[in-house]
Design a protein around this motif. Structure first.
Motif, PDB file in Angstrom:
ATOM      1  N   ASP A 218       0.805  -1.225   0.000  1.00 13.41           N
ATOM      2  CA  ASP A 218       0.000   0.000   0.000  1.00 13.41           C
ATOM      3  C   ASP A 218       0.839   1.276   0.000  1.00 13.41           C
ATOM      4  O   ASP A 218       0.499   2.244  -0.678  1.00 13.41           O
ATOM      5  N   LEU A 219       1.903   1.294   0.785  1.00 16.79           N
ATOM      6  CA  LEU A 219       2.833   2.420   0.817  1.00 16.79           C
ATOM      7  C   LEU A 219       4.244   1.861   0.706  1.00 16.79           C
ATOM      8  O   LEU A 219       4.592   0.894   1.400  1.00 16.79           O
ATOM      9  N   VAL A 220       5.056   2.472  -0.148  1.00 18.97           N
ATOM     10  CA  VAL A 220       6.412   1.967  -0.380  1.00 18.97           C
ATOM     11  C   VAL A 220       7.385   3.139  -0.448  1.00 18.97           C
ATOM     12  O   VAL A 220       7.113   4.145  -1.111  1.00 18.97           O
ATOM     13  N   VAL A 221       8.511   2.975   0.229  1.00 19.53           N
ATOM     14  CA  VAL A 221       9.584   3.968   0.206  1.00 19.53           C
ATOM     15  C   VAL A 221      10.780   3.403  -0.554  1.00 19.53           C
ATOM     16  O   VAL A 221      11.157   2.244  -0.366  1.00 19.53           O
ATOM     17  N   HIS A 222      11.374   4.237  -1.420  1.00 16.56           N
ATOM     18  CA  HIS A 222      12.563   3.851  -2.181  1.00 16.56           C
ATOM     19  C   HIS A 222      13.699   4.840  -1.928  1.00 16.56           C
ATOM     20  O   HIS A 222      13.492   6.052  -2.027  1.00 16.56           O
ATOM     21  N   SER A 223      14.884   4.334  -1.657  1.00 19.01           N
ATOM     22  CA  SER A 223      16.085   5.170  -1.654  1.00 19.01           C
ATOM     23  C   SER A 223      16.645   5.169  -3.066  1.00 19.01           C
ATOM     24  O   SER A 223      17.440   4.303  -3.434  1.00 19.01           O
ATOM     25  N   ALA A 224      16.254   6.144  -3.865  1.00 21.68           N
ATOM     26  CA  ALA A 224      16.722   6.195  -5.248  1.00 21.68           C
ATOM     27  C   ALA A 224      18.239   6.277  -5.314  1.00 21.68           C
ATOM     28  O   ALA A 224      18.866   5.751  -6.235  1.00 21.68           O
ATOM     29  N   HIS A 225      18.838   6.911  -4.304  1.00 22.93           N
ATOM     30  CA  HIS A 225      20.287   7.115  -4.336  1.00 22.93           C
ATOM     31  C   HIS A 225      21.077   5.842  -4.098  1.00 22.93           C
ATOM     32  O   HIS A 225      22.296   5.818  -4.313  1.00 22.93           O
ATOM     33  N   LYS A 226      20.426   4.771  -3.648  1.00 22.45           N
ATOM     34  CA  LYS A 226      21.180   3.544  -3.359  1.00 22.45           C
ATOM     35  C   LYS A 226      21.563   2.779  -4.620  1.00 22.45           C
ATOM     36  O   LYS A 226      22.677   2.239  -4.709  1.00 22.45           O
ATOM     37  N   THR A 227      20.674   2.689  -5.584  1.00 18.33           N
ATOM     38  CA  THR A 227      20.997   1.912  -6.789  1.00 18.33           C
ATOM     39  C   THR A 227      20.715   2.662  -8.089  1.00 18.33           C
ATOM     40  O   THR A 227      21.081   2.174  -9.163  1.00 18.33           O
ATOM     41  N   LEU A 228      20.080   3.808  -8.027  1.00 15.60           N
ATOM     42  CA  LEU A 228      19.879   4.651  -9.201  1.00 15.60           C
ATOM     43  C   LEU A 228      20.864   5.825  -9.142  1.00 15.60           C
ATOM     44  O   LEU A 228      21.400   6.133  -8.074  1.00 15.60           O
ATOM     45  N   PRO A 229      21.093   6.515 -10.253  1.00 17.71           N
ATOM     46  CA  PRO A 229      22.083   7.599 -10.257  1.00 17.71           C
ATOM     47  C   PRO A 229      21.550   8.906  -9.655  1.00 17.71           C
ATOM     48  O   PRO A 229      21.565   9.962 -10.299  1.00 17.71           O
ATOM     49  N   ALA A 230      21.097   8.850  -8.419  1.00 18.93           N
ATOM     50  CA  ALA A 230      20.579  10.022  -7.707  1.00 18.93           C
ATOM     51  C   ALA A 230      21.568  10.461  -6.643  1.00 18.93           C
ATOM     52  O   ALA A 230      22.369   9.660  -6.147  1.00 18.93           O
ATOM     53  N   LEU A 231      21.494  11.725  -6.286  1.00 14.85           N
ATOM     54  CA  LEU A 231      22.329  12.230  -5.206  1.00 14.85           C
ATOM     55  C   LEU A 231      21.899  11.633  -3.877  1.00 14.85           C
ATOM     56  O   LEU A 231      20.724  11.302  -3.676  1.00 14.85           O
ATOM     57  N   THR A 232      22.835  11.518  -2.957  1.00 14.82           N
ATOM     58  CA  THR A 232      22.535  11.025  -1.615  1.00 14.82           C
ATOM     59  C   THR A 232      21.397  11.842  -1.002  1.00 14.82           C
ATOM     60  O   THR A 232      21.368  13.067  -1.109  1.00 14.82           O
ATOM     61  N   MET A 233      20.485  11.164  -0.371  1.00 16.51           N
ATOM     62  CA  MET A 233      19.238  11.653   0.231  1.00 16.51           C
ATOM     63  C   MET A 233      18.081  11.696  -0.759  1.00 16.51           C
ATOM     64  O   MET A 233      16.933  11.897  -0.365  1.00 16.51           O
ATOM     65  N   GLY A 234      18.351  11.488  -2.041  1.00 20.38           N
ATOM     66  CA  GLY A 234      17.262  11.454  -3.010  1.00 20.38           C
ATOM     67  C   GLY A 234      16.460  10.173  -2.907  1.00 20.38           C
ATOM     68  O   GLY A 234      17.007   9.080  -3.059  1.00 20.38           O
ATOM     69  N   SER A 235      15.158  10.273  -2.651  1.00 20.14           N
ATOM     70  CA  SER A 235      14.308   9.097  -2.438  1.00 20.14           C
ATOM     71  C   SER A 235      12.920   9.322  -3.017  1.00 20.14           C
ATOM     72  O   SER A 235      12.570  10.439  -3.433  1.00 20.14           O
TER      73      SER A 235
END
Length: 480
Positions: A218-235
């Protein structure tokens, strides 16, 4: 259908800069023109897009333009009802989703090996958490996921539970039967909240395990910065059903997210979504070939073992090697670092590598890394680990004292070896991975003391009062 190859927020920032703007607004570096950065082209380049809520650049807390379009593209890619850009990491996503879904005083089922931000959210929400013990994988010697049977038992014991909070996959990329748990929870109208920090790329499909979103969470959180090319803290935060009101989610995001959100972080999230949307099958084939070659090279080194996921299902971007020598995982990691190789984490037995999500033709020094590791471990004797680690204890448990009671009690320091049976007054967190070993308010067991001593002996790092731990003491509540 929107064009996933567009990057509306990043384009808006580039368009703004093309006008050669003169800054009479925050931030104080003025596009990097202040003397502190004037000659520093390396850092000045980053500052060019570090702006604020100007005309044409939208407002994260009330998006109507480029940010809104970026979030709509994100929602369409992940097939959600609503998706949000986060600039304060998955921590803020966990805080917001738990506060939005969990009323004060309600019973909430929580996977025990959760991130510390989940525990902080439970405390803020003033709920009554019920912890579900994960299964232990004796080959990997780590906590994995929870079983459907444990969840069924917990629902039977606590039929009034208002939510279940899960972590999927675990830090090492291991997955479990999440679909069965989600279906079971939904039969009882219980919303499922998933900290999928390490899985923003899982929607790529086979051979990656299914995302929690695809499985119906129902609700999901992703840390984009962990495996995608996002800056740290980008989620990212995704709302995937009507069991939780997205307006409440937005209300808490407005409370917890910075009122001065980082445009570089938001732009990197826009770019990361574009990168993932453009990931093709030929990229998958190329990536898997590169990973397989790297694993084969590592497997030839006798003093380490490349672990295989149970039933071969897990995240291919994670490679865990286990020591077959007298060195611990921490000691292996130090050897690697001496050779310029920096890994994500180590534990007493293992070292974890997180690989990049490469596209066809991209070059990454995987073969060179394997060669350096072989040099770093040259001459080590080897033997298989036969030690069995203890399981956590009770399948289902509550804190020994409530959050409100903790505030009224005195705290004392006791020798670790004398702490069994007492109630912990501190949260003990080996970091990474940031999963609490002991939680504030829980009863200390001899098993937990054994695990703590093992971590201390092998060189683990801790968040919190590490000096007290190294001196051999724990904080406990003085309960008369």
């Amino acid at each position: 259908m929107k064009n996933q190859l567009e990057t509306p927020l990043y384009n808006a920032l580039k368009g703004h800069l093309s006008n050669n703007p003169v800054s009479f607004h925050v931030p104080g570096h003025k596009y990097g023109e202040i003397a502190a950065y004037k000659q520093d082209e390396f850092f000045k380049g980053i500052l060019k897009i570090d702006v604020t809520e100007l005309t044409g650049l939208d407002d994260l807390h009330s998006p109507e333009g480029a940010i809104r379009e970026a979030e709509e593209l994100l929602s369409e890619l992940y097939k959600t009802k609503k998706s949000y850009l986060l600039v304060n990491g998955s921590t803020v996503g966990n805080l917001a989703m738990i506060m939005a879904a969990c009323a004060e005083g309600s019973i909430v089922l929580v996977q025990r090996n959760c991130h510390k931000s989940v525990l902080n959210a439970l405390k803020l929400a003033k709920v009554r958490p019920v912890f579900l013990e994960p299964e232990v994988d004796q080959e990997w010697k780590v906590a994995a996921g929870i079983s459907t049977q444990t969840v069924q038992q917990a629902i039977n014991q606590y039929p009034d539970a208002k939510a279940i909070i899960l972590t999927y996959p675990n830090y090492y990329g291991m997955v479990y039967g999440l679909k069965g748990i989600i279906d079971l929870a939904h039969q009882h109208h219980i919303p499922v909240l998933v900290d999928e920090a390490h899985g923003p790329h899982l929607i790529i499909g086979d051979p990656f395990p299914a995302s929690a979103l695809q499985l119906g969470a129902d609700l999901v959180v992703h840390s984009a910065h962990k495996t995608l090319p996002a800056l740290t803290m980008g989620s990212f935060l995704h709302v995937n059903s009507n069991l939780v009101n997205f307006k409440r989610v937005e209300e808490y995001l407005g409370i917890f997210q910075s009122s001065s959100p980082s445009y570089p972080i938001m732009a990197s999230l826009d770019i990361s979504r574009h990168y993932l949307a453009a990931y093709e099958q030929e990229d998958v084939h190329f990536l898997l070939s590169e990973i397989q070659s790297f694993k084969e090279a590592l497997a030839k080194i006798e003093s380490i073992k490349v672990l295989t996921y149970p039933k071969t299902i897990g995240d291919p971007l994670k490679i865990t090697i286990q020591s077959k020598s007298d060195l611990t995982g921490f000691q292996l990691q130090k050897r690697f670092e001496a050779n310029g190789i920096y890994t994500e984490l180590a534990d007493p037995y293992n070292v974890l590598f997180i690989l990049p999500l490469l596209k066809k033709g991209q070059v990454y020094p995987l073969s060179e890394t394997a060669a350096e590791i072989k040099i770093a471990l040259y001459g080590l004797s080897f033997n298989d680990i036969i030690e069995e680690i203890p399981t956590g204890g009770e399948r289902i448990s509550e804190l020994a004292i409530s959050y409100s009671e903790m505030e009224k009690l005195n705290v004392m320091e006791v020798k670790i070896e004398r702490a069994s049976g007492l109630v912990c007054a501190d949260t003990i967190i080996p970091y990474p991975p940031g999963i609490p070993l002991l939680m504030k308010g829980e009863r200390i067991t001899s098993g937990k003391i054994g695990q703590l001593n093992r971590l201390l002996q092998t060189g683990a790092r801790f968040q919190g009062d590490a000096s007290l731990l190294k001196a051999g003491y724990l904080k406990t509540f003085s309960i008369t």
